[in-house]
Design a protein around this motif. Structure first.
Motif, mmCIF file in Angstrom:
data_model
loop_
_atom_site.group_PDB
_atom_site.id
_atom_site.type_symbol
_atom_site.label_atom_id
_atom_site.label_comp_id
_atom_site.label_asym_id
_atom_site.label_seq_id
_atom_site.Cartn_x
_atom_site.Cartn_y
_atom_site.Cartn_z
ATOM 1 N N ALA A 19 0.840 -1.204 0.000
ATOM 2 C CA ALA A 19 0.000 0.000 0.000
ATOM 3 C C ALA A 19 0.872 1.251 0.000
ATOM 4 N N ILE A 20 1.983 1.188 0.706
ATOM 5 C CA ILE A 20 2.926 2.313 0.731
ATOM 6 C C ILE A 20 3.568 2.500 -0.635
ATOM 7 N N TYR A 21 3.982 1.398 -1.268
ATOM 8 C CA TYR A 21 4.541 1.478 -2.626
ATOM 9 C C TYR A 21 3.552 2.179 -3.563
ATOM 10 N N ALA A 42 1.890 8.188 3.793
ATOM 11 C CA ALA A 42 1.273 7.436 4.890
ATOM 12 C C ALA A 42 -0.240 7.578 4.867
ATOM 13 N N SER A 43 -0.716 8.800 4.656
ATOM 14 C CA SER A 43 -2.157 9.038 4.624
ATOM 15 C C SER A 43 -2.809 8.275 3.484
ATOM 16 N N ARG A 44 -2.211 8.346 2.295
ATOM 17 C CA ARG A 44 -2.790 7.643 1.139
ATOM 18 C C ARG A 44 -2.771 6.131 1.351
ATOM 19 N N ALA A 45 -1.714 5.633 2.000
ATOM 20 C CA ALA A 45 -1.575 4.186 2.213
ATOM 21 C C ALA A 45 -2.400 3.678 3.389
ATOM 22 N N VAL A 64 11.695 5.163 0.071
ATOM 23 C CA VAL A 64 10.405 4.539 -0.236
ATOM 24 C C VAL A 64 10.172 4.533 -1.749
ATOM 25 N N LEU A 65 10.382 5.675 -2.372
ATOM 26 C CA LEU A 65 10.141 5.774 -3.807
ATOM 27 C C LEU A 65 11.066 4.860 -4.601
#
Length: 208
Positions: A19-21, A42-45, A64-65
């Protein structure tokens, strides 16, 4: 009786990581690298930002990216049947082998899922030397080395002029492809990839 088995934390962690990816790639595609934040990812994931800082403690956003992008490239390679981002096959027909891989590269670059984050990271890498160097070292250079090894094998087989620098030969193949993609001068097509191979090998051949 109710199922009292504890949740599988490894599966939960993998779901969160993916989800973070996805969130990182979506955000960098939508608003660019500079405006993408750890908080936004974090919010989007749907995870706490401390999760990101715990899993990627150093230079979290870039880390992360980059990891998300490496995962995306691996998925693209699997979808292409291993013809993109992996060792180039050596069937004895150099032109056919190179066309197979360049066609897969065209498909990858034409795919919006891959195209948008690639452009965002490439653009930021031009103004952020550290990110640009990491992008090159972890993503671009390993792919180019697959081509270099295939050219070296072709030289050993007598198909390519032994005096040609393999890295320069690779740039004759992939440079025009990426130039057309980056500047959107004309559409990327399989026919164009095939033409690049034919023209490059005409100049590189040991049998001119």
């Amino acid at each position: 009786m109710p199922d009292t088995k504890a949740p599988d934390s490894s599966r939960r962690s993998d779901r969160s990581r993916r989800a973070i990816y996805a969130a990182a790639l979506d955000l960098v595609s939508e608003q660019g690298y500079a405006r993408t934040t750890v908080e936004g990812i974090a919010s989007r994931a749907g995870v706490g930002k401390q999760t990101i800082y715990r899993w990627w403690p150093a230079n979290s956003k870039a880390a992360v990216l980059m990891e998300a992008f490496l995962d995306l490239a691996e998925q693209a390679n699997e979808a292409a049947g291993g013809t993109s981002g992996s060792e180039i096959p050596d069937t004895g027909d150099l032109a056919a082998d190179l066309k197979l891989v360049l066609r897969a590269t065209v498909d990858e670059l034409d795919n919006p899922v891959f195209d948008r984050p690639t452009r965002a990271l490439a653009a930021e890498g031009m103004v952020d030397p550290a990110l640009g160097a990491e992008f090159t070292a972890k993503l671009l250079e390993p792919q180019l080395q697959h081509f270099v090894r295939r050219i070296e094998a072709a030289q050993a087989a007598g198909d390519i002029d032994p005096g040609v620098d393999p890295r320069t030969a690779v740039e004759l193949l992939v440079g025009p492809l990426h130039h057309r993609w980056l500047h959107r001068t004309l559409p990327l097509t399989h026919a164009y990839a095939d033409t690049l191979v034919d023209l490059a090998l005409r100049g590189l051949s040991a049998k001119r």
